[in-house]
Design a protein around this motif. Structure first.
Motif, PDB file in Angstrom:
ATOM      1  N   ALA A  33       1.075  -1.319  -0.037  1.00  0.00           N
ATOM      2  CA  ALA A  33       0.276  -0.147  -0.174  1.00  0.00           C
ATOM      3  C   ALA A  33       1.129   1.116   0.529  1.00  0.00           C
ATOM      4  O   ALA A  33       0.244   2.778  -0.287  1.00  0.00           O
ATOM      5  CB  ALA A  33      -0.977  -0.157   1.259  1.00  0.00           C
ATOM      6  N   GLU A  34       1.996   0.971   0.268  1.00  0.00           N
ATOM      7  CA  GLU A  34       2.856   2.178   0.446  1.00  0.00           C
ATOM      8  C   GLU A  34       3.531   2.693  -0.843  1.00  0.00           C
ATOM      9  O   GLU A  34       3.642   2.488  -1.852  1.00  0.00           O
ATOM     10  CB  GLU A  34       4.160   2.145   1.613  1.00  0.00           C
ATOM     11  CG  GLU A  34       4.887   1.301   0.780  1.00  0.00           C
ATOM     12  CD  GLU A  34       4.533   0.093   1.459  1.00  0.00           C
ATOM     13  OE1 GLU A  34       4.159  -0.470   2.449  1.00  0.00           O
ATOM     14  OE2 GLU A  34       4.297  -1.433   0.185  1.00  0.00           O
ATOM     15  N   CYS A  35       3.875   4.001  -1.257  1.00  0.00           N
ATOM     16  CA  CYS A  35       5.097   4.897  -2.294  1.00  0.00           C
ATOM     17  C   CYS A  35       5.918   4.946  -2.132  1.00  0.00           C
ATOM     18  O   CYS A  35       6.538   5.215  -0.598  1.00  0.00           O
ATOM     19  CB  CYS A  35       4.298   5.305  -2.928  1.00  0.00           C
ATOM     20  SG  CYS A  35       4.835   6.353  -4.013  1.00  0.00           S
ATOM     21  N   LEU A  36       6.678   4.391  -2.711  1.00  0.00           N
ATOM     22  CA  LEU A  36       8.304   4.070  -2.463  1.00  0.00           C
ATOM     23  C   LEU A  36       8.968   5.085  -3.408  1.00  0.00           C
ATOM     24  O   LEU A  36       9.134   5.098  -4.807  1.00  0.00           O
ATOM     25  CB  LEU A  36       9.084   3.319  -2.791  1.00  0.00           C
ATOM     26  CG  LEU A  36      10.619   2.776  -1.684  1.00  0.00           C
ATOM     27  CD1 LEU A  36      11.176   3.299  -0.529  1.00  0.00           C
ATOM     28  CD2 LEU A  36      11.594   2.135  -2.170  1.00  0.00           C
ATOM     29  N   VAL A  66      12.080   8.754  -8.534  1.00  0.00           N
ATOM     30  CA  VAL A  66      11.256   8.155  -8.949  1.00  0.00           C
ATOM     31  C   VAL A  66      10.372   7.375  -8.033  1.00  0.00           C
ATOM     32  O   VAL A  66      10.546   7.344  -6.602  1.00  0.00           O
ATOM     33  CB  VAL A  66      12.348   6.563  -9.834  1.00  0.00           C
ATOM     34  CG1 VAL A  66      11.201   5.579 -10.261  1.00  0.00           C
ATOM     35  CG2 VAL A  66      13.085   7.146 -10.510  1.00  0.00           C
ATOM     36  N   PHE A  67       9.115   6.830  -7.863  1.00  0.00           N
ATOM     37  CA  PHE A  67       8.182   6.942  -6.955  1.00  0.00           C
ATOM     38  C   PHE A  67       7.624   5.687  -7.971  1.00  0.00           C
ATOM     39  O   PHE A  67       7.361   5.751  -8.284  1.00  0.00           O
ATOM     40  CB  PHE A  67       7.099   7.678  -6.641  1.00  0.00           C
ATOM     41  CG  PHE A  67       7.494   9.215  -6.727  1.00  0.00           C
ATOM     42  CD1 PHE A  67       7.597   8.691  -5.285  1.00  0.00           C
ATOM     43  CD2 PHE A  67       8.345  10.287  -7.439  1.00  0.00           C
ATOM     44  CE1 PHE A  67       8.370  10.434  -4.423  1.00  0.00           C
ATOM     45  CE2 PHE A  67       8.395  11.404  -6.346  1.00  0.00           C
ATOM     46  CZ  PHE A  67       8.798  11.385  -4.920  1.00  0.00           C
ATOM     47  N   VAL A  68       7.979   4.589  -6.924  1.00  0.00           N
ATOM     48  CA  VAL A  68       7.019   3.169  -7.244  1.00  0.00           C
ATOM     49  C   VAL A  68       6.754   2.523  -5.766  1.00  0.00           C
ATOM     50  O   VAL A  68       6.569   2.957  -4.878  1.00  0.00           O
ATOM     51  CB  VAL A  68       8.904   1.973  -6.942  1.00  0.00           C
ATOM     52  CG1 VAL A  68       8.153   0.748  -7.936  1.00  0.00           C
ATOM     53  CG2 VAL A  68       9.863   2.601  -7.792  1.00  0.00           C
ATOM     54  N   ALA A  69       5.257   2.190  -6.950  1.00  0.00           N
ATOM     55  CA  ALA A  69       4.243   1.635  -5.803  1.00  0.00           C
ATOM     56  C   ALA A  69       3.417   0.348  -6.849  1.00  0.00           C
ATOM     57  O   ALA A  69       3.728   0.010  -7.815  1.00  0.00           O
ATOM     58  CB  ALA A  69       2.832   2.703  -5.920  1.00  0.00           C
TER      59      ALA A  69
END
Length: 95
Positions: free
Chosen positions: A9-12, A59-62
């Motif tokens: 559920a998180e965005c890294l 970069v945002f990874v989800a």
């Protein structure tokens, strides 16, 4: 350098160097790139697919929403003298 992690559920948020490969090892990944002054491009990856960065980027990874957890591997190119490893962005959450 390689690092694998699971997302649900998180965005890294990551600061990655050119040549880094983001690999989807399971589930579905959603990548968003921070590009000042223009809309952020998105990339969706299915298991076994990868995306190689052409330039340094934030970069945002989800995991793709509603698709369950995803497994992501980051393969960074070897560092040259004075280069930093990839780093977590401030305020981003890791699992």
């Amino acid at each position: 350098m390689s690092r694998t992690f699971s997302l649900e559920a998180e965005c890294l948020g990551l600061r990655l160097r050119a040549g880094t490969e983001v690999v989807c090892r399971g589930g579905n990944l959603w990548l968003t790139f921070e590009v000042p002054g223009r809309p952020s491009p998105d990339v969706l990856l299915a298991p076994g697919e990868c995306h190689r960065l052409q330039a340094d980027a934030e970069v945002f990874v989800a995991a793709l929403h509603g698709a369950g957890p995803a497994l992501c591997r980051i393969d960074a190119p070897p560092r040259r003298a004075g280069q930093r490893r990839f780093s977590w962005l401030r305020g981003a959450r890791a699992s």
